[in-house]
Design a protein around this motif. Structure first.
Motif, PDB file in Angstrom:
ATOM      1  N   TYR A  27      -3.673  12.748  -4.939  1.00 27.39           N
ATOM      2  CA  TYR A  27      -3.551  11.290  -4.855  1.00 27.39           C
ATOM      3  C   TYR A  27      -2.537  10.934  -3.773  1.00 27.39           C
ATOM      4  N   ASP A  28      -2.929  10.030  -2.887  1.00 28.65           N
ATOM      5  CA  ASP A  28      -2.090   9.656  -1.746  1.00 28.65           C
ATOM      6  C   ASP A  28      -1.076   8.585  -2.153  1.00 28.65           C
ATOM      7  N   ASN A  29       0.086   9.040  -2.624  1.00 26.16           N
ATOM      8  CA  ASN A  29       1.148   8.102  -2.980  1.00 26.16           C
ATOM      9  C   ASN A  29       1.719   7.392  -1.759  1.00 26.16           C
ATOM     10  N   ALA A  33       0.249   6.121   0.562  1.00 26.50           N
ATOM     11  CA  ALA A  33      -0.559   4.959   0.936  1.00 26.50           C
ATOM     12  C   ALA A  33      -0.008   3.660   0.367  1.00 26.50           C
ATOM     13  N   GLN A  34       0.885   3.748  -0.629  1.00 19.82           N
ATOM     14  CA  GLN A  34       1.496   2.515  -1.139  1.00 19.82           C
ATOM     15  C   GLN A  34       2.382   1.860  -0.081  1.00 19.82           C
ATOM     16  N   GLU A  86      -1.249   1.611   3.259  1.00 24.42           N
ATOM     17  CA  GLU A  86      -2.597   1.090   3.047  1.00 24.42           C
ATOM     18  C   GLU A  86      -2.524  -0.365   2.577  1.00 24.42           C
ATOM     19  N   TYR A 123     -12.892   0.174   3.949  1.00 23.52           N
ATOM     20  CA  TYR A 123     -11.614  -0.499   4.202  1.00 23.52           C
ATOM     21  C   TYR A 123     -11.802  -2.004   4.364  1.00 23.52           C
ATOM     22  N   ASN A 154      -2.216  -1.713  -1.103  1.00 25.45           N
ATOM     23  CA  ASN A 154      -1.067  -0.812  -1.237  1.00 25.45           C
ATOM     24  C   ASN A 154      -0.398  -0.961  -2.601  1.00 25.45           C
ATOM     25  N   THR A 159      -3.552   0.875  -7.553  1.00 30.40           N
ATOM     26  CA  THR A 159      -3.780   2.294  -7.790  1.00 30.40           C
ATOM     27  C   THR A 159      -5.252   2.503  -8.125  1.00 30.40           C
ATOM     28  N   ARG A 210      -9.745   5.106  -4.460  1.00 30.34           N
ATOM     29  CA  ARG A 210      -9.866   5.176  -3.008  1.00 30.34           C
ATOM     30  C   ARG A 210      -8.795   6.084  -2.418  1.00 30.34           C
ATOM     31  N   ARG A 211      -7.677   6.185  -3.092  1.00 28.96           N
ATOM     32  CA  ARG A 211      -6.591   7.053  -2.610  1.00 28.96           C
ATOM     33  C   ARG A 211      -6.705   8.483  -3.131  1.00 28.96           C
ATOM     34  N   HIS A 261      -8.322  12.053  -3.033  1.00 29.46           N
ATOM     35  CA  HIS A 261      -9.024  12.805  -1.997  1.00 29.46           C
ATOM     36  C   HIS A 261      -9.159  14.273  -2.379  1.00 29.46           C
TER      37      HIS A 261
END
Length: 354
Positions: free
Chosen positions: A223-225, A227-228, A231, A258, A270, A273, A276-277, A279
């Motif tokens: 999980y892309d943290n 990105a907060q 994104e 997007y 952003n 949660t 989308r984040r 991966h």
């Protein structure tokens, strides 16, 4: 297990001390119960293989259990869990070619591990922990969040699945553009990869040697943290903007992941949660590559030297990743956040033995 206090920044410019950890005198060590079964065999003096099956059950698992915020804390470290790991590991080493002037050796390994929570405290069956959930019958690092449903092709607004439950306990996949109307669900995705392993080769021809190793993993997610922060879709114009926003929605009919990039959007992604984040953390990496030249002894012995070798070595020279906006090995516990990726390095050396 101790009750602790710590200094804070203070209150009204005066020093302050707060309770930082609740005492738990009942805390115990975790206990592991292991079983390993292995088989080693050799074929034609060319192939060696090791096959191992294992189970490992951890009882009295140390885990943060949610408690009432009236205590001043959101969780409390307790022995409340039991987790079982079981898996298979295989390693094969082979001598492919061996002559007077040339040799080629290969080693391949692969391992599969399945992780499952057997019990929590005997009463509750799940504990939500940020973007993950500890749930009986699921992997320890199973993801739990709202499902992203894409971008409205007519307006550029982000969409989400409501995931309300029907009378049969099935999720209703209605779509909403209001984040507050969507429900987080337990996903069939977890942070632990299904398989990991490596492949290495060593080749020698007269004076020359070449070795390289690939490492890989498949089946896990992260999980892309980070990105907060990035994104934001225009919600924070002073922050960095990821290059994938080049593919953002621009006009009716656009199909993209997007949203419309605009200052102060109605839904700030952003702060949302969603899946989308989430991966794939699959990757294949050329971990090491080394080329060396060893001078013949008939040359070196004339100057009183036993061995001279010149070499060049590189690490992390090439990587394929299913998602390449952050390094899959810079992930901790399923979260990608400010992790330093493995560095690409090139080293030149000279080895002299007398």
């Amino acid at each position: 297990y101790m009750g602790l206090s710590s200094l804070t920044n203070g209150y009204l410019e005066q020093p302050g001390i707060i309770q930082s950890q609740i005492k738990n005198t009942d805390l115990k060590w975790e206990t592991n119960y292991n079983l390993n079964l292995g088989l080693d065999f050799n074929l034609f003096n060319r192939i060696n293989a090791t096959l191992e099956y294992y189970t490992r059950t951890t009882k009295n698992l140390l885990m943060d259990r949610p408690i009432s915020m009236t205590t001043g804390f959101g969780s409390y470290l307790m022995n409340i869990g039991e987790v079982k790991n079981k898996g298979v590991e295989l390693e094969i080493s082979s001598t492919n070619i061996k002559t007077k002037d040339f040799s080629w050796n290969t080693t391949f390994n692969i391992s599969h591990n399945k992780n499952e929570i057997v019990t929590l405290d005997g009463m509750q069956t799940e504990i939500i922990s940020g973007t993950q959930i500890r749930k009986v019958g699921k992997s320890y690092r199973t993801f739990y969040m709202i499902e992203f449903a894409g971008i409205n092709p007519e307006t550029g607004a982000p969409q989400f699945y409501t995931n309300d439950l029907d009378e049969n306990g099935n999720y209703i996949k209605d779509i909403t553009e209001k984040y507050s109307e969507a429900n987080a669900i337990v996903l069939d995705k977890h942070a632990e990869p299904n398989v990991i392993g490596g492949l290495s080769n060593t080749l020698r021809y007269k004076w020359f040697d070449l070795s390289f190793m690939f490492s890989y993993q498949f089946g896990g997610y992260s999980y892309d943290n980070w990105a907060q922060k990035t994104e934001h879709g225009g919600n924070d114009l002073e922050a960095n903007i990821p290059t994938y926003y080049r593919e953002s929605w621009k006009q009716p009919g656009d199909i993209t992941k997007y949203e419309l990039f605009i200052e102060s959007p109605d839904v700030a992604m952003n702060k949302s949660t969603t899946t989308r984040r989430l991966h794939s953390s699959d990757f294949i990496r050329l971990k090491t590559l080394t080329f060396g030249i060893t001078l013949p002894k008939v040359w070196t012995q004339k100057i009183g030297v036993d061995n001279v070798r010149v070499y060049a070595s590189a690490n992390n020279l090439w990587t394929w990743a299913a998602y390449d906006y952050y390094d899959p090995e810079a992930v901790s516990g399923g979260s990608a956040i400010w992790g330093t990726p493995p560095l690409k390095t090139v080293t030149f050396g000279l080895s002299v033995n007398f």
